[in-house]
Design a protein around this motif. Sequence first.
Motif, PDB file in Angstrom:
ATOM      1  N   LEU A   4       0.866  -1.184   0.000  1.00 48.64           N
ATOM      2  CA  LEU A   4       0.000   0.000   0.000  1.00 48.64           C
ATOM      3  C   LEU A   4       0.897   1.226   0.000  1.00 48.64           C
ATOM      4  O   LEU A   4       1.780   1.339   0.836  1.00 48.64           O
ATOM      5  N   CYS A  22      -4.296   6.262  -1.724  1.00 47.32           N
ATOM      6  CA  CYS A  22      -3.625   5.025  -1.332  1.00 47.32           C
ATOM      7  C   CYS A  22      -3.826   4.007  -2.442  1.00 47.32           C
ATOM      8  O   CYS A  22      -4.961   3.621  -2.735  1.00 47.32           O
ATOM      9  N   ALA A  24      -3.123   0.249  -3.828  1.00 46.12           N
ATOM     10  CA  ALA A  24      -2.792  -1.105  -3.400  1.00 46.12           C
ATOM     11  C   ALA A  24      -2.333  -1.922  -4.596  1.00 46.12           C
ATOM     12  O   ALA A  24      -2.912  -1.834  -5.681  1.00 46.12           O
ATOM     13  N   ASN A  32     -12.692  -6.926  -0.324  1.00 45.73           N
ATOM     14  CA  ASN A  32     -11.895  -6.358   0.750  1.00 45.73           C
ATOM     15  C   ASN A  32     -12.500  -5.044   1.215  1.00 45.73           C
ATOM     16  O   ASN A  32     -13.383  -4.493   0.560  1.00 45.73           O
ATOM     17  N   MET A  34     -11.197  -1.210   2.371  1.00 44.72           N
ATOM     18  CA  MET A  34     -10.076  -0.272   2.449  1.00 44.72           C
ATOM     19  C   MET A  34     -10.488   0.901   3.329  1.00 44.72           C
ATOM     20  O   MET A  34     -11.675   1.233   3.431  1.00 44.72           O
ATOM     21  N   THR A  50     -13.899   4.032   6.411  1.00 45.42           N
ATOM     22  CA  THR A  50     -13.678   2.800   5.659  1.00 45.42           C
ATOM     23  C   THR A  50     -14.714   2.672   4.552  1.00 45.42           C
ATOM     24  O   THR A  50     -15.808   3.245   4.635  1.00 45.42           O
ATOM     25  N   ARG A  71     -13.374   5.207  -3.652  1.00 47.73           N
ATOM     26  CA  ARG A  71     -12.371   4.292  -4.182  1.00 47.73           C
ATOM     27  C   ARG A  71     -12.592   4.058  -5.661  1.00 47.73           C
ATOM     28  O   ARG A  71     -13.724   4.085  -6.150  1.00 47.73           O
ATOM     29  N   ASN A  76      -7.722  -0.357  -7.599  1.00 49.96           N
ATOM     30  CA  ASN A  76      -7.487  -0.723  -6.199  1.00 49.96           C
ATOM     31  C   ASN A  76      -6.909   0.462  -5.415  1.00 49.96           C
ATOM     32  O   ASN A  76      -5.923   0.335  -4.696  1.00 49.96           O
ATOM     33  N   CYS A  95      -3.211   4.102   5.582  1.00 52.64           N
ATOM     34  CA  CYS A  95      -4.135   3.353   4.746  1.00 52.64           C
ATOM     35  C   CYS A  95      -4.148   1.905   5.214  1.00 52.64           C
ATOM     36  O   CYS A  95      -3.103   1.357   5.590  1.00 52.64           O
ATOM     37  N   LEU A  97      -5.929  -2.070   4.265  1.00 47.42           N
ATOM     38  CA  LEU A  97      -6.732  -2.951   3.418  1.00 47.42           C
ATOM     39  C   LEU A  97      -6.896  -4.268   4.156  1.00 47.42           C
ATOM     40  O   LEU A  97      -5.897  -4.887   4.559  1.00 47.42           O
TER      41      LEU A  97
END
Length: 114
Positions: A4, A22, A24, A32, A34, A50, A71, A76, A95, A97
């Motif tokens: 990340l 951020c 990934a 997931n 994040m 989140t 996001r 990602n 950050c 995940l």
Amino acid sequence: QARLVESGGGLVQPGGSLRLSCAASGIMSSSNTMGWYRQAPGKERELVATISSGGRINYADSVKGRFTISRAYAQNTVYLQMNNLKPEDTAVYYCRLVTMTDYWGQGTQVTVSS
């Protein structure tokens, strides 16, 4: 290797804005959550916001109405738009995940001061 990488921190005056990013990489699972956490000097790390892969969003009460998490699923990447910043928002922002494993970024400093 999962990684990340955060960017976008800095120094801003009270009432100003910053946008954290951020990215990934190396994450195999598309399911997931994040998010962003922060840690001020002498304090414990706390949740800021989140967002799950299904789009469910959660904010800390202290940032509701001022911060917006979003996001870009294909990249990602997770963003945190921070408006009307206050001195008490000063912290290192991390950050995170979470999938079958828990990943953290290295942190980026946000300082709100006149």
